[in-house]
Design a protein around this motif. Structure first.
Motif, PDB file in Angstrom:
ATOM      1  N   TYR A 291       7.160 -23.371 -24.734  1.00 49.21           N
ATOM      2  CA  TYR A 291       8.046 -24.245 -25.527  1.00 49.21           C
ATOM      3  C   TYR A 291       7.670 -24.170 -27.008  1.00 49.21           C
ATOM      4  O   TYR A 291       8.530 -24.090 -27.878  1.00 49.21           O
ATOM      5  CB  TYR A 291       7.944 -25.706 -25.070  1.00 49.21           C
ATOM      6  CG  TYR A 291       8.153 -25.920 -23.589  1.00 49.21           C
ATOM      7  CD1 TYR A 291       9.075 -25.155 -22.872  1.00 49.21           C
ATOM      8  CD2 TYR A 291       7.444 -26.902 -22.907  1.00 49.21           C
ATOM      9  CE1 TYR A 291       9.257 -25.370 -21.512  1.00 49.21           C
ATOM     10  CE2 TYR A 291       7.624 -27.120 -21.553  1.00 49.21           C
ATOM     11  CZ  TYR A 291       8.527 -26.348 -20.851  1.00 49.21           C
ATOM     12  OH  TYR A 291       8.706 -26.553 -19.522  1.00 49.21           O
ATOM     13  N   ILE A 292       6.376 -24.237 -27.258  1.00 49.68           N
ATOM     14  CA  ILE A 292       5.918 -24.180 -28.656  1.00 49.68           C
ATOM     15  C   ILE A 292       6.295 -22.827 -29.265  1.00 49.68           C
ATOM     16  O   ILE A 292       6.784 -22.749 -30.392  1.00 49.68           O
ATOM     17  CB  ILE A 292       4.392 -24.424 -28.744  1.00 49.68           C
ATOM     18  CG1 ILE A 292       4.079 -25.874 -28.375  1.00 49.68           C
ATOM     19  CG2 ILE A 292       3.858 -24.107 -30.145  1.00 49.68           C
ATOM     20  CD1 ILE A 292       2.600 -26.189 -28.249  1.00 49.68           C
ATOM     21  N   ALA A 293       6.097 -21.762 -28.472  1.00 49.34           N
ATOM     22  CA  ALA A 293       6.439 -20.425 -28.964  1.00 49.34           C
ATOM     23  C   ALA A 293       7.924 -20.327 -29.288  1.00 49.34           C
ATOM     24  O   ALA A 293       8.312 -19.763 -30.314  1.00 49.34           O
ATOM     25  CB  ALA A 293       6.043 -19.368 -27.937  1.00 49.34           C
ATOM     26  N   ALA A 294       8.763 -20.905 -28.426  1.00 50.45           N
ATOM     27  CA  ALA A 294      10.213 -20.863 -28.675  1.00 50.45           C
ATOM     28  C   ALA A 294      10.546 -21.566 -29.990  1.00 50.45           C
ATOM     29  O   ALA A 294      11.350 -21.075 -30.787  1.00 50.45           O
ATOM     30  CB  ALA A 294      10.975 -21.507 -27.517  1.00 50.45           C
ATOM     31  N   ALA A 295       9.889 -22.708 -30.217  1.00 52.89           N
ATOM     32  CA  ALA A 295      10.149 -23.449 -31.460  1.00 52.89           C
ATOM     33  C   ALA A 295       9.688 -22.641 -32.674  1.00 52.89           C
ATOM     34  O   ALA A 295      10.377 -22.585 -33.698  1.00 52.89           O
ATOM     35  CB  ALA A 295       9.446 -24.807 -31.411  1.00 52.89           C
TER      36      ALA A 295
END
Lengths: 361, 281
Positions: A291-295
Motif C-alpha cells: 500500500y505504501i509503495a502504491a502511494a
C-alpha cells in the motif's frame, strides 16, 4: 480507466487562475505554462508509468487484450487501491501505518468469529468488526499524537501485536488456524452482495470492489482538494507546527487519518470475509508495504505534505497491471515482488526529478 | 507621521517582570503601543526581546507589573487568547507550510466553505481571489497565487504571513526579527510593508537588532539590555546615532570609554604606531 481519473485534477489549477490572472496584472504575472503545470502534477510520473506498463503487457501478453482480462486487472488493482487510498491520505498527513495490512485480516477475523461464536446475523458481526477496526485506528492515532514518537515505531508495535492476536485468538476460539465458515449464516448473502459480489455489465463480470475502489478514490480526492480537512492534511504533513500555530487541530486530524485507515481495513476485511467466508489467521503480512509503495509510486511524498489520491490509484493500477500481466504473459508469478520493487525505485527517482524541476520554475 | 498622544494605547505594559528560576529575564519593563504607530524593540542577543514578545503574545505569563489591552488588565493562558483580542505574532519561522499554495496558506486554519454538510466544501474561487486581492492591496505581487509558498523569496514569505495576520483581524502585529535573515532588497520589501500596516491603523511591534531598519519605520524606540529598559524614546527625541549608541551598549559604553581614557595611553599608542608602521611597509 485513466481518462476518468485524470480529468478533475488537471482541470483544477489551470483554468480559473489563468483567466483571472491575465486581465488584472498582465506584465507582472508570469504564469507557469500549461505544459509546466501538467508536468509538475504529482500524478504525472505514475500516469506515464501506468501507460508504459500497460503497453508492455499488451505487447507481450496476448490474452490480456480483452475486457475480461481488464476486469481482472482492475480487480487486482482495487484490492491494493482501496487500502492505498487511505494509506496515502495518512502519508500526505505525514504518518505511516505499518499495521494496515494485518488490520485487514484482524477486522475480517473479528467479524467472522464474532458472528460464528454468538450465532448472530452477519451484519452484527460486520458492525462489530467496524467498531474493532476503528478502535485500532484510534489507538494508533492516539498513541502517535500523545507520545509524539514516529508512527513507524508505534504502528510497527501495532502490526506485531495484531499479528500475534490474529493467530492466538483464532486458535483459542476455533482451535484452528482459520476462522470457521459463516457462509450459511443469516445475512451472509446480502453482506456478500455489498462487499464481494460480481456484477455482470455487458457480459463482463465486474467485481463490486472495483466500484468501491473508484468511489473511495473520488471521495479521497474530494476531501483532499476541496475540504477544510484536506487543506489541514496537506499542511500537517508539510509542517505540523505551522499548522498548529494557525489553529489547525493537528491531533484530531491525525487520529481521524488513522481511523480512516482503520475504516478501509474494515472494508477490505469484509470483502475478504464475504469472498472466502473463512479467513486464514496468518494473512496480511507484507501488504502494508505494498500500500505504501502504491502511494509512493503515485507521487505521495514519504515525509508528507505532497501527493494525491488519484496518483495513488494509478500507483495501485501499475501494481494491478503487473500482478496480472505477469500471469497473462506466462512469466513466473514469483517475479511480482521483483517488479514492484523495480517500479518503486524508478518511480521515486522520477518523482524526485520532476519535483526538483517544479521547484526551479 | 503624527501620532496623537492623547489616544489611549491599545496595548500597555507597566513594570513587567519575569523570572525563570533564579534568573531575572525581565524587570521593570514598560511599553505602550498605539494604533497607527510602530514601536521598535531593539536589543542584543539575550537582552530579553524574545521573553518580552512571548509575554505580549501569550506564550509566557508575567510575574510582576501589569499588562493591559485596550485598558483591560489581561493575563493570557495561551496565544489563542491573545489572537482573539487581535494580537497576532509573526514569528521568524512564519507558520507557513512550504509545499502548499499561497492561497491555501493564506487561509490555513480559517478556510472559507460553502454548501451544507456533508457536501460542505472549500470556496476555492473566493479564497483564491481574496488572497490575491489582499496581497495586491498591500502591494505584494506574487507571481502565481497557486505556486507553493516555498518557492517565494524570504521577504515575500514574510509579507504573506503579515498580510494573513492583518486580513484575519489583527489590531496589534508583533513581528519577530522579520528582516534578520534577509538581504537589503528583501528587507526593504518587509519594511515597506510594515509602513503599510501602520497606515492601515495597526499597532506594530517590530523586534529587530538592526537600528537602521528600526529607524526607517519606527515611531517609538525601546532598547532592552539585560532584561531592563536601556531606552524608551519617541522618534523626535532621538537620532539614528543615539539609537545606534544605545544599541551598542549606551551608558556602559560611555563608562568604558571614560575608563579607557583615564588609563595612560603609552602602550596602546605604541601598538598603534607599530600597526601603522606595519601598514606603511
Amino acid at each position: 480507466m485513466a481518462a476518468t481519473d485524470s480529468s478533475p485534477q488537471t482541470a483544477e489549477p489551470a483554468a480559473p487562475s489563468v483567466a483571472s490572472g491575465i486581465d488584472n496584472r498582465a506584465a507582472r504575472f508570469t504564469q507557469r505554462s500549461l505544459a509546466r503545470r501538467i508536468i509538475t502534477r504529482p500524478e504525472i510520473g505514475s500516469l506515464l508509468g501506468a501507460i508504459a506498463v500497460m503497453v508492455l503487457f499488451l505487447a507481450v501478453a496476448a490474452p490480456i487484450r480483452n475486457l475480461d482480462a481488464a476486469a481482472t486487472v482492475l480487480y487486482a488493482t482495487s484490492t491494493i487501491g482501496i487500502m492505498a487510498a487511505a494509506v496515502s491520505l495518512l502519508m500526505i498527513g505525514g504518518e505511516f501505518d505499518l499495521s494496515a495490512g494485518v488490520a485487514v485480516i484482524s477486522s475480517a477475523l473479528a467479524g467472522g468469529m464474532f458472528t460464528w461464536w454468538f450465532g448472530v446475523n452477519v451484519w452484527v458481526g460486520v458492525l462489530f468488526a467496524l467498531a474493532f477496526a476503528l478502535a485500532i485506528g484510534f489507538i494508533n492515532g492516539y498513541l502517535v499524537t500523545k507520545t509524539k514518537l514516529p508512527s513507524f515505531l508505534i504502528t510497527l508495535g501495532a502490526f506485531l501485536i495484531l499479528q500475534g492476536l490474529n493467530l492466538f485468538v483464532t486458535r483459542v476460539v476455533t482451535g484452528a488456524v482459520s476462522s470457521p465458515s459463516i457462509s450459511n449464516m443469516d445475512g451472509f448473502d446480502s453482506a456478500k452482495a455489498v462487499f464481494a459480489s460480481t456484477i455482470n455489465i455487458g457480459g463482463v463480470g465486474i467485481r463490486v470492489a472495483i466500484l468501491w475502489w473508484i468511489g473511495f478514490t473520488v471521495i479521497a480526492t474530494w476531501i483532499l482538494l476541496r475540504t477544510k480537512i484536506g487543506n489541514w492534511i496537506y499542511a500537517i504533513g508539510d509542517d505540523q507546527d505551522a499548522a498548529r500555530a494557525v489553529g489547525v487541530p493537528v491531533k484530531w486530524t491525525k487520529i481521524g487519518l488513522f481511523m480512516t485507515v482503520g475504516f478501509m481495513a474494515w472494508f477490505m476485511g469484509m470483502h475478504n470475509l464475504f469472498l472466502f467466508s473463512s479467513i486464514q489467521s496468518g494473512g496480511g503480512v507484507g501488504q502494508e508495504l505494498i500500500y505504501i509503495a502504491a502511494a509512493v509510486v503515485g507521487g505521495c511524498a514519504l515525509m508528507g505534505g505532497y501527493g494525491t489520491a488519484i496518483g495513488t490509484a494509478i500507483g495501485a493500477l501499475i501494481f494491478g497491471l503487473t500482478n496480472q500481466g505477469i500471469v497473462f504473459a506466462g512469466w513466473n508469478p514469483d517475479l511480482f515482488k521483483f517488479f514492484i520493487g523495480a517500479t518503486l525505485l524508478v518511480a521515486v527517482v522520477l518523482n524526485m526529478w520532476v519535483r526538483v524541476r517544479a521547484q526551479r520554475r | 507621521m503624527t501620532v496623537d498622544k492623547e489616544q489611549p494605547p491599545i496595548l500597555e505594559l507597566t513594570d513587567i517582570g519575569k523570572t525563570f528560576g533564579n534568573i531575572r529575564a525581565l524587570s521593570g519593563v514598560s511599553l505602550s503601543v498605539r494604533q497607527g504607530e510602530v514601536t521598535c524593540i531593539l536589543g542584543d542577543n539575550g537582552a530579553g526581546k524574545s521573553t518580552l514578545i512571548k509575554i505580549i503574545s501569550g506564550l509566557h505569563s508575567y510575574d510582576d507589573g501589569s499588562y493591559r489591552v485596550a485598558g483591560e488588565q489581561v493575563k493570557f493562558a495561551s496565544p489563542r487568547e491573545a489572537l482573539d483580542l487581535g494580537i497576532a505574532t509573526v514569528y521568524q519561522d512564519l507558520a507557513l507550510a512550504p509545499q502548499q499554495s499561497v492561497w491555501r496558506n493564506f487561509y490555513l486554519g480559517s478556510e472559507l466553505t460553502k454548501g451544507v454538510w456533508p457536501l460542505r466544501m472549500l470556496d476555492v474561487e473566493t479564497m483564491r481571489d481574496t488572497a490575491d486581492e489582499e496581497l495586491q492591496k498591500m502591494g505584494i505581487h506574487v507571481p502565481d497565487i497557486d505556486q507553493p509558498v516555498g518557492t517565494l523569496s524570504g521577504g515575500q514569505r514574510q509579507v504573506v504571513a503579515i498580510a494573513r495576520a492583518i486580513h484575519f483581524g489583527a489590531k496589534v502585529l508583533i513581528l519577530d526579527e522579520p528582516t534578520a535573515a534577509l538581504g537589503v532588497k528583501q528587507s526593504g520589501v518587509v519594511l515597506k510593508y510594515i509602513s503599510a500596516a501602520r497606515k492601515a491603523g495597526l499597532g506594530v511591534i517590530f523586534i529587530t537588532h538592526n537600528p537602521h531598519h528600526a529607524f526607517l519605520v519606527g515611531d517609538h524606540f525601546v532598547v532592552l539590555r539585560q532584561g531592563e529598559l536601556e531606552l524608551s524614546s519617541p522618534r523626535k527625541e532621538l537620532t539614528l546615532d543615539d539609537l545606534t549608541h544605545h544599541m551598542s551598549g549606551g551608558a556602559d559604553l560611555d563608562a568604558l570609554k571614560h575608563e579607557l581614557q583615564r588609563i595612560e595611553p603609552p602602550d596602546v599608542g605604541a601598538v598603534h604606531e607599530l600597526a601603522e608602521a606595519e601598514q606603511e611597509s
